[in-house]
Design a protein around this motif. Structure first.
Motif, PDB file in Angstrom:
ATOM      1  N   GLU A 142      36.274  28.353   7.942  1.00 18.96           N
ATOM      2  CA  GLU A 142      35.132  29.078   7.389  1.00 18.96           C
ATOM      3  C   GLU A 142      35.362  29.485   5.941  1.00 18.96           C
ATOM      4  O   GLU A 142      34.430  29.463   5.127  1.00 18.96           O
ATOM      5  N   ASN A 143      36.590  29.886   5.577  1.00 23.48           N
ATOM      6  CA  ASN A 143      36.816  30.358   4.202  1.00 23.48           C
ATOM      7  C   ASN A 143      37.529  29.345   3.317  1.00 23.48           C
ATOM      8  O   ASN A 143      37.741  29.607   2.129  1.00 23.48           O
ATOM      9  N   ALA A 144      37.902  28.196   3.857  1.00 28.51           N
ATOM     10  CA  ALA A 144      38.694  27.241   3.081  1.00 28.51           C
ATOM     11  C   ALA A 144      37.880  26.638   1.938  1.00 28.51           C
ATOM     12  O   ALA A 144      36.786  26.118   2.146  1.00 28.51           O
ATOM     13  N   GLN A 145      38.438  26.731   0.734  1.00 30.35           N
ATOM     14  CA  GLN A 145      37.901  26.065  -0.443  1.00 30.35           C
ATOM     15  C   GLN A 145      39.025  25.222  -1.032  1.00 30.35           C
ATOM     16  O   GLN A 145      40.123  25.735  -1.251  1.00 30.35           O
TER      17      GLN A 145
ATOM     18  N   LEU B 103      46.153  21.081   4.627  1.00 28.29           N
ATOM     19  CA  LEU B 103      44.989  20.890   3.757  1.00 28.29           C
ATOM     20  C   LEU B 103      44.016  19.888   4.367  1.00 28.29           C
ATOM     21  O   LEU B 103      42.802  20.133   4.425  1.00 28.29           O
ATOM     22  N   ASP B 104      44.543  18.771   4.827  1.00 32.91           N
ATOM     23  CA  ASP B 104      43.680  17.748   5.427  1.00 32.91           C
ATOM     24  C   ASP B 104      42.925  18.295   6.630  1.00 32.91           C
ATOM     25  O   ASP B 104      41.727  18.043   6.804  1.00 32.91           O
TER      26      ASP B 104
ATOM     27  N   ALA C  73      38.887  18.849   6.819  1.00 33.98           N
ATOM     28  CA  ALA C  73      38.193  18.046   7.831  1.00 33.98           C
ATOM     29  C   ALA C  73      37.623  18.909   8.952  1.00 33.98           C
ATOM     30  O   ALA C  73      36.982  18.382   9.863  1.00 33.98           O
ATOM     31  N   ARG C  74      37.879  20.213   8.894  1.00 34.99           N
ATOM     32  CA  ARG C  74      37.382  21.169   9.889  1.00 34.99           C
ATOM     33  C   ARG C  74      37.846  20.800  11.298  1.00 34.99           C
ATOM     34  O   ARG C  74      37.077  20.814  12.258  1.00 34.99           O
TER      35      ARG C  74
ATOM     36  N   MET D 229      45.051  28.811   9.603  1.00 32.46           N
ATOM     37  CA  MET D 229      46.406  28.537   9.122  1.00 32.46           C
ATOM     38  C   MET D 229      46.846  29.657   8.199  1.00 32.46           C
ATOM     39  O   MET D 229      46.060  30.124   7.379  1.00 32.46           O
ATOM     40  N   SER D 230      48.062  30.067   8.365  1.00 33.41           N
ATOM     41  CA  SER D 230      48.611  31.128   7.536  1.00 33.41           C
ATOM     42  C   SER D 230      49.516  30.489   6.483  1.00 33.41           C
ATOM     43  O   SER D 230      50.593  29.975   6.814  1.00 33.41           O
TER      44      SER D 230
END
Length: 256
Positions: free
Chosen positions: A204-207, A44-45, A49-50, A1-2
């Motif tokens: 992979e990079n979402a925090q 975000l969800d 939740a990948r 997502m951008s």
């Protein structure tokens, strides 16, 4: 997502993050045609939740609650039915001379005005718009103690509760500057936080408390906009980051 990051959309100040209004409209029309603009909360969800689907989706965010969000950006977003997040530094709302800038910018004192609380209440009532927190006084949080960071978050929450009747769930670090200590200090006060970085957000990079955003720059013009939002200019962002490290500190982008 951008996750796209905007500030002003007037184009009357010498700032990279102040786009001309006609360029902004053209960008929004392009995004609307993709049919892939989603709300921040749904993005975000999905990230946490990948379960992101094929292809990029886009999220629109604005920092600082400048008056032109109300007069220029919001009408375009409503017309095109595009959701967006608006991150609000509450002291700027209360004290219009307290500009959320890192340096003096010629003409800013006269042209850079905040929305009023009445305007923000009107915007907050629109289901397309999510209001986010952006501290009270827009400081570089890495320069504050944990107690001072808590004070900034609490002061902003109090003003939101008084003026809007609710406290925003989501947060943006002023100037995108954070570190693990700052992240841990703000986490009790919000459900998520965004920074900058220029990278597309992925599973992979979402925090949760450090979601990367893509700054939309004036110098991209129309020619480089699609490359920017699709993450193909990350090399440029990494060069900016390298320059920051050489200087030994986090340097905000073009005055913001």
């Amino acid at each position: 997502m951008s996750i796209l990051m905007y500030h002003r959309v007037v184009g009357d100040l010498p700032l990279e993050l102040d786009l001309a209004s006609d360029l902004f409209r053209r960008q929004m029309e392009w995004l609307a045609r993709t049919g892939k603009v989603v709300s921040y909360t749904s993005a975000l969800d999905a990230l946490l939740a990948r379960r992101t689907g094929p292809g990029l989706t886009y999220v629109i965010t604005f920092d600082d609650a400048y008056e032109d969000f109300y007069t220029v950006a919001w009408p375009v977003l409503r017309e095109l039915r595009l959701p967006a997040v608006l991150y609000v530094p509450t002291r700027f709302m209360d004290e219009p001379t307290h500009l959320p800038l890192s340096r003096a910018v010629e003409g800013a004192a006269e042209r850079m005005r905040p929305m009023t609380w009445a305007q923000l209440r009107e915007v907050a009532a629109d289901p397309l718009i999510t209001i986010g927190a952006h501290t009270h006084s827009h400081p570089e949080l890495v320069r504050l103690t944990d107690d001072e960071i808590g004070g900034e978050m609490k002061a902003a929450a109090a003003r939101f509760q008084t003026e809007l009747g609710f406290v925003p769930e989501h947060f943006a670090y002023p100037r995108g500057i954070w570190d693990p200590r700052v992240r841990d200090a703000v986490a009790p006060y919000c459900a998520s936080a965004v920074t900058t970085g220029g990278e597309v957000a992925t599973i992979e990079n979402a925090q949760r408390y450090a979601l990367t955003r893509v700054p939309i720059r004036r110098s991209d013009g129309w020619r480089w906009f699609e490359d920017r939002v699709n993450g193909r200019l990350i090399g440029e962002e990494r060069m900016v980051g390298f320059a920051k490290r050489l200087l030994g500190r986090s340097v905000p982008q073009q005055g913001y």
